[in-house]
Each structure stands twice: as C-alpha cells, then as structure tokens.
Design a protein around this motif. Structure first.
Motif, PDB file in Angstrom:
ATOM      1  N   GLY A   1     -28.865  -2.098   7.667  1.00  0.00           N
ATOM      2  CA  GLY A   1     -28.483  -2.620   8.969  1.00  0.00           C
ATOM      3  C   GLY A   1     -27.042  -3.045   9.119  1.00  0.00           C
ATOM      4  O   GLY A   1     -26.671  -3.582  10.163  1.00  0.00           O
ATOM      5  N   VAL A   2     -26.213  -2.837   8.086  1.00  0.00           N
ATOM      6  CA  VAL A   2     -24.835  -3.321   8.156  1.00  0.00           C
ATOM      7  C   VAL A   2     -23.836  -2.195   7.850  1.00  0.00           C
ATOM      8  O   VAL A   2     -24.177  -1.165   7.277  1.00  0.00           O
ATOM      9  CB  VAL A   2     -24.582  -4.480   7.163  1.00  0.00           C
ATOM     10  CG1 VAL A   2     -25.514  -5.635   7.454  1.00  0.00           C
ATOM     11  CG2 VAL A   2     -24.714  -4.010   5.721  1.00  0.00           C
ATOM     12  N   ALA A   3     -22.602  -2.453   8.256  1.00  0.00           N
ATOM     13  CA  ALA A   3     -21.457  -1.622   7.893  1.00  0.00           C
ATOM     14  C   ALA A   3     -20.353  -2.544   7.422  1.00  0.00           C
ATOM     15  O   ALA A   3     -20.204  -3.656   7.929  1.00  0.00           O
ATOM     16  CB  ALA A   3     -20.987  -0.797   9.088  1.00  0.00           C
ATOM     17  N   ARG A   4     -19.581  -2.100   6.430  1.00  0.00           N
ATOM     18  CA  ARG A   4     -18.482  -2.914   5.900  1.00  0.00           C
ATOM     19  C   ARG A   4     -17.172  -2.142   5.992  1.00  0.00           C
ATOM     20  O   ARG A   4     -17.143  -0.914   5.948  1.00  0.00           O
ATOM     21  CB  ARG A   4     -18.744  -3.301   4.439  1.00  0.00           C
ATOM     22  CG  ARG A   4     -19.951  -4.185   4.231  1.00  0.00           C
ATOM     23  CD  ARG A   4     -20.003  -4.729   2.796  1.00  0.00           C
ATOM     24  NE  ARG A   4     -19.971  -3.657   1.802  1.00  0.00           N
ATOM     25  CZ  ARG A   4     -21.064  -2.988   1.413  1.00  0.00           C
ATOM     26  NH1 ARG A   4     -22.238  -3.259   1.947  1.00  0.00           N
ATOM     27  NH2 ARG A   4     -20.968  -2.041   0.506  1.00  0.00           N
ATOM     28  N   VAL A   5     -16.098  -2.910   6.084  1.00  0.00           N
ATOM     29  CA  VAL A   5     -14.751  -2.349   6.048  1.00  0.00           C
ATOM     30  C   VAL A   5     -14.041  -2.930   4.827  1.00  0.00           C
ATOM     31  O   VAL A   5     -13.963  -4.155   4.676  1.00  0.00           O
ATOM     32  CB  VAL A   5     -13.960  -2.683   7.327  1.00  0.00           C
ATOM     33  CG1 VAL A   5     -12.585  -2.029   7.280  1.00  0.00           C
ATOM     34  CG2 VAL A   5     -14.729  -2.233   8.568  1.00  0.00           C
ATOM     35  N   HIS A   6     -13.538  -2.050   3.952  1.00  0.00           N
ATOM     36  CA  HIS A   6     -12.859  -2.469   2.730  1.00  0.00           C
ATOM     37  C   HIS A   6     -11.377  -2.095   2.793  1.00  0.00           C
ATOM     38  O   HIS A   6     -10.988  -1.134   3.464  1.00  0.00           O
ATOM     39  CB  HIS A   6     -13.449  -1.759   1.503  1.00  0.00           C
ATOM     40  CG  HIS A   6     -14.840  -2.169   1.160  1.00  0.00           C
ATOM     41  ND1 HIS A   6     -15.143  -2.966   0.075  1.00  0.00           N
ATOM     42  CD2 HIS A   6     -16.038  -1.878   1.743  1.00  0.00           C
ATOM     43  CE1 HIS A   6     -16.453  -3.138   0.002  1.00  0.00           C
ATOM     44  NE2 HIS A   6     -17.013  -2.491   1.002  1.00  0.00           N
ATOM     45  N   ASP A   7     -10.582  -2.823   2.058  1.00  0.00           N
ATOM     46  CA  ASP A   7      -9.204  -2.448   1.777  1.00  0.00           C
ATOM     47  C   ASP A   7      -9.260  -1.431   0.643  1.00  0.00           C
ATOM     48  O   ASP A   7      -9.690  -1.747  -0.463  1.00  0.00           O
ATOM     49  CB  ASP A   7      -8.417  -3.689   1.356  1.00  0.00           C
ATOM     50  CG  ASP A   7      -6.959  -3.390   1.011  1.00  0.00           C
ATOM     51  OD1 ASP A   7      -6.603  -2.205   0.870  1.00  0.00           O
ATOM     52  OD2 ASP A   7      -6.188  -4.356   0.857  1.00  0.00           O
ATOM     53  N   SER A   8      -8.841  -0.186   0.907  1.00  0.00           N
ATOM     54  CA  SER A   8      -8.955   0.864  -0.105  1.00  0.00           C
ATOM     55  C   SER A   8      -7.990   0.663  -1.268  1.00  0.00           C
ATOM     56  O   SER A   8      -8.123   1.310  -2.307  1.00  0.00           O
ATOM     57  CB  SER A   8      -8.708   2.244   0.519  1.00  0.00           C
ATOM     58  OG  SER A   8      -7.361   2.368   0.956  1.00  0.00           O
ATOM     59  N   ARG A   9      -7.023  -0.236  -1.121  1.00  0.00           N
ATOM     60  CA  ARG A   9      -6.087  -0.497  -2.206  1.00  0.00           C
ATOM     61  C   ARG A   9      -6.672  -1.493  -3.207  1.00  0.00           C
ATOM     62  O   ARG A   9      -6.558  -1.330  -4.419  1.00  0.00           O
ATOM     63  CB  ARG A   9      -4.771  -1.037  -1.646  1.00  0.00           C
ATOM     64  CG  ARG A   9      -3.704  -1.355  -2.698  1.00  0.00           C
ATOM     65  CD  ARG A   9      -2.418  -1.797  -2.024  1.00  0.00           C
ATOM     66  NE  ARG A   9      -2.624  -2.989  -1.217  1.00  0.00           N
ATOM     67  CZ  ARG A   9      -2.466  -4.233  -1.657  1.00  0.00           C
ATOM     68  NH1 ARG A   9      -2.102  -4.452  -2.904  1.00  0.00           N
ATOM     69  NH2 ARG A   9      -2.649  -5.259  -0.842  1.00  0.00           N
TER      70      ARG A   9
ATOM     71  N   LEU B   1       0.822  -1.192   0.000  1.00  0.00           N
ATOM     72  CA  LEU B   1       0.000   0.000   0.000  1.00  0.00           C
ATOM     73  C   LEU B   1       0.862   1.250   0.000  1.00  0.00           C
ATOM     74  O   LEU B   1       0.586   2.211  -0.707  1.00  0.00           O
ATOM     75  CB  LEU B   1      -0.913   0.002   1.224  1.00  0.00           C
ATOM     76  CG  LEU B   1      -1.709   1.287   1.437  1.00  0.00           C
ATOM     77  CD1 LEU B   1      -2.790   1.395   0.364  1.00  0.00           C
ATOM     78  CD2 LEU B   1      -2.312   1.354   2.818  1.00  0.00           C
ATOM     79  N   ALA B   2       1.941   1.259   0.778  1.00  0.00           N
ATOM     80  CA  ALA B   2       2.801   2.430   0.854  1.00  0.00           C
ATOM     81  C   ALA B   2       3.407   2.757  -0.497  1.00  0.00           C
ATOM     82  O   ALA B   2       3.524   3.922  -0.886  1.00  0.00           O
ATOM     83  CB  ALA B   2       3.904   2.192   1.897  1.00  0.00           C
ATOM     84  N   VAL B   3       3.799   1.732  -1.247  1.00  0.00           N
ATOM     85  CA  VAL B   3       4.370   1.956  -2.567  1.00  0.00           C
ATOM     86  C   VAL B   3       3.323   2.530  -3.507  1.00  0.00           C
ATOM     87  O   VAL B   3       3.565   3.490  -4.232  1.00  0.00           O
ATOM     88  CB  VAL B   3       4.937   0.639  -3.137  1.00  0.00           C
ATOM     89  CG1 VAL B   3       5.354   0.814  -4.586  1.00  0.00           C
ATOM     90  CG2 VAL B   3       6.114   0.175  -2.305  1.00  0.00           C
ATOM     91  N   THR B   4       2.114   1.946  -3.471  1.00  0.00           N
ATOM     92  CA  THR B   4       1.052   2.396  -4.362  1.00  0.00           C
ATOM     93  C   THR B   4       0.631   3.814  -4.042  1.00  0.00           C
ATOM     94  O   THR B   4       0.487   4.657  -4.921  1.00  0.00           O
ATOM     95  CB  THR B   4      -0.169   1.455  -4.238  1.00  0.00           C
ATOM     96  OG1 THR B   4       0.258   0.142  -4.551  1.00  0.00           O
ATOM     97  CG2 THR B   4      -1.276   1.873  -5.174  1.00  0.00           C
ATOM     98  N   ALA B   5       0.382   4.089  -2.745  1.00  0.00           N
ATOM     99  CA  ALA B   5      -0.110   5.399  -2.361  1.00  0.00           C
ATOM    100  C   ALA B   5       0.936   6.475  -2.551  1.00  0.00           C
ATOM    101  O   ALA B   5       0.625   7.632  -2.794  1.00  0.00           O
ATOM    102  CB  ALA B   5      -0.573   5.375  -0.897  1.00  0.00           C
TER     103      ALA B   5
END
Length: 313
Positions: free
Chosen positions: A112-120, A22-26
C-alpha cells in the motif's frame, strides 16, 4: 483531478549542496570511458536478497530492490561490483523501481505504500500511503510528466505520486476493457505510451496488454498479433515503438512492435537465455537489457543465491 505542476527539480528536495555532491559522484567515470562489450553480463546479489525490480539511469549503475526488507542494492555495470545502498527495515518491501533524471529513486513498496529514495545515499526522503485498505500489492512504477505512476496488482486502479516533492496522490480507477481477476495478481508492469499521453499496463492474469488513458482511466485492450497472450507478463520496457514484455515463469522476453495508435502489438521475436531463472523486470543500458532473476520456483530462504544478467538486444 490534480492540476499539472511545473516539473520540480531535485534541488527542491535535496538542496543545492547535495545536488552538487551528486553531480561530482555521478560524473566520475561516465559510460563513455569504456566499451560495454567487455563489461560483465552477469553479477551477483546478496544471498537471500529476493530481488524483483531493477532500474538504470543515464549512468552505468543498476539499482535493485529487495522483497525481504525493502533494501536497495547498487551495482556498477562496468565491473559487476556492488554494495547495499539502503539496508531496508522490518516490514518494508521494494518491488518495482524507477530512477528519475534528478537522482530520485521511486520504489513500489507492495503493502500500500510508495517510497522516494536519494539514489546517491539510499536515504528515504518521502513515503506515500497510496491506499489505506489491506490486501493491496503496489507492484511496479513508471515516470511520466510530473508524476510517478504505480500499479496495484490486487485492485483496478493506478496511483500517481508527485515527482520531486510532497503532494497529493492521484488515484486513477481502471475502467473500460480492464479485467480484474479476483484473488490473483493482475496489473503488473507499466510504461508510458510513445506519445506520452497514456500508459501501457500488462495484466499477468489473464495475460493482456492495455492502453490506459491518463485523463479518464479508460483501459483499451490491445490486440496481439503473433501470439494469443502475454501470460505471466511482469516487467515492461519500451524504447520508441518497441515494447519488451518480461514473462517471468516462461523465462523469456517477448518483443513487440507497437502501431502508431498503440492499439496493436505485433510479436517480432522472443529472447531467451539459459541463465534466466524467473526474471521479473528489465532495464536497458546501451545495447543490453538487464534483468533480475527472482527465482520464484526455488526456495526463498536467507541462503538462496540471486543474480542479475544481461542479454544483447
């Protein structure tokens, strides 16, 4: 009340190798490389996308969710070019979004739900069931302390989801001055107070701002100066003691000055633009505010065109 935990790092969820990637991409092509004055002020979304939420982190990328299938679209603000990061799935919804500094994307899932995604990669990392009851509308989200806080437009409650790892959801009932209007959307946009001790929530109906205590859930109605209402209040954005309220069907953003105790909001000015077509939420990057046009007054079909626009601050 759930105990306060140390702020988890992204390494807890994704592992060291993924964090390094992620650090390389961002880090490739940071915002300082070019002047934002030449960046596009309007960019398209896929036809039929049905956008409502937008979030931007420290890098020049906007993430926008889809009410059609819960998909996530990412656009490079420097070029206006974008791609589908997460294709979504049948029955999923993505409304409000917030990007954590660790690269985790918190998404209000409406039903009724919440999700967590990998932004990469767009991968769904965790799904939280906020309420088992039907008829709820998990609408927007903000990040504060060790939790992501979600509004429920059909219930007098906020939900706190642990950031960066699994854990228990904290339900915070709204009391005090809070008015829950039956059968219509009430709680909508949400941001933290400037001192980080509470939350500001806008109620679309009847159009009020509230300062909510994180400890008790007591909601204090904020006095409005310069206007009587923030009806159709949708997304909120705050920088310092300046609060931006997106009033969707009015096609405007009301800009308020907050007093030190966050008991009064004084209208300073409004922002309008002919390109606004029922904007819902906003996110800031540099001296611009980016908004998605939900176009609620237009046909919501697979062929309907959608876009996001930027206005100067």
């Amino acid at each position: 009340m759930t105990p306060t935990h140390p702020r988890p790092t992204r390494r807890t969820v994704l592992g060291g190798a993924a964090l390094a990637a992620l650090a390389v991409t961002a880090g490739a092509g940071t915002a300082n490389a070019t002047s934002s004055t030449t960046w596009p002020t309007e960019f398209p979304l896929p036809d039929g996308w049905l956008p409502e939420g937008i979030t931007i982190g420290s890098k020049p990328y906007a993430y926008m969710g889809s009410r059609a299938n819960g998909g996530i679209y990412r656009t490079d603000l420097r070029t206006g070019e974008g791609k589908v990061l997460y294709a979504g799935a049948t029955g999923q919804v993505a409304v409000g979004l917030k990007l954590d500094r660790d690269g985790l994307l918190y998404v209000a899932g409406s039903t009724g739900v919440a999700r967590v995604h990998d932004s990469r990669t767009g991968e769904v990392l965790t799904t939280f069931q906020l309420t088992e009851a039907t008829g709820h509308f998990i609408n927007d989200v903000t990040l504060l302390g060790d939790r992501a806080w979600f509004t429920d437009s059909r219930a007098a409650a906020l939900y706190g989801v642990p950031r960066g790892r699994d854990g228990e959801v904290r339900t915070l009932p709204l009391t005090g001055d809070w008015v829950q209007t039956p059968d219509v959307n009430s709680a909508n946009g949400i941001v933290s107070t400037p001192d980080g001790r509470g939350l500001i929530v806008v109620s679309s109906t009847p159009g009020k701002l509230y300062n909510v205590s994180l400890k008790t859930g007591y909601a204090t109605e904020m006095a409005l100066v310069g206007t009587d209402t923030v009806v159709n209040g949708d997304g909120l954005w705050r920088t310092g003691r300046t609060l931006y309220v997106v009033q969707n069907r009015l096609n405007l953003i009301s800009v308020f000055d907050l007093d030190a105790k966050v008991t009064t909001a004084t209208l300073r000015r409004t922002i309008t633009d002919p390109r606004l077509d029922v904007p819902t939420t906003a996110a800031q990057f540099r001296d611009r505010l980016y908004l998605v046009n939900a176009r609620f007054t237009s046909p919501q079909t697979p062929e309907t065109t959608f876009n996001a626009v930027a206005v100067s601050l």
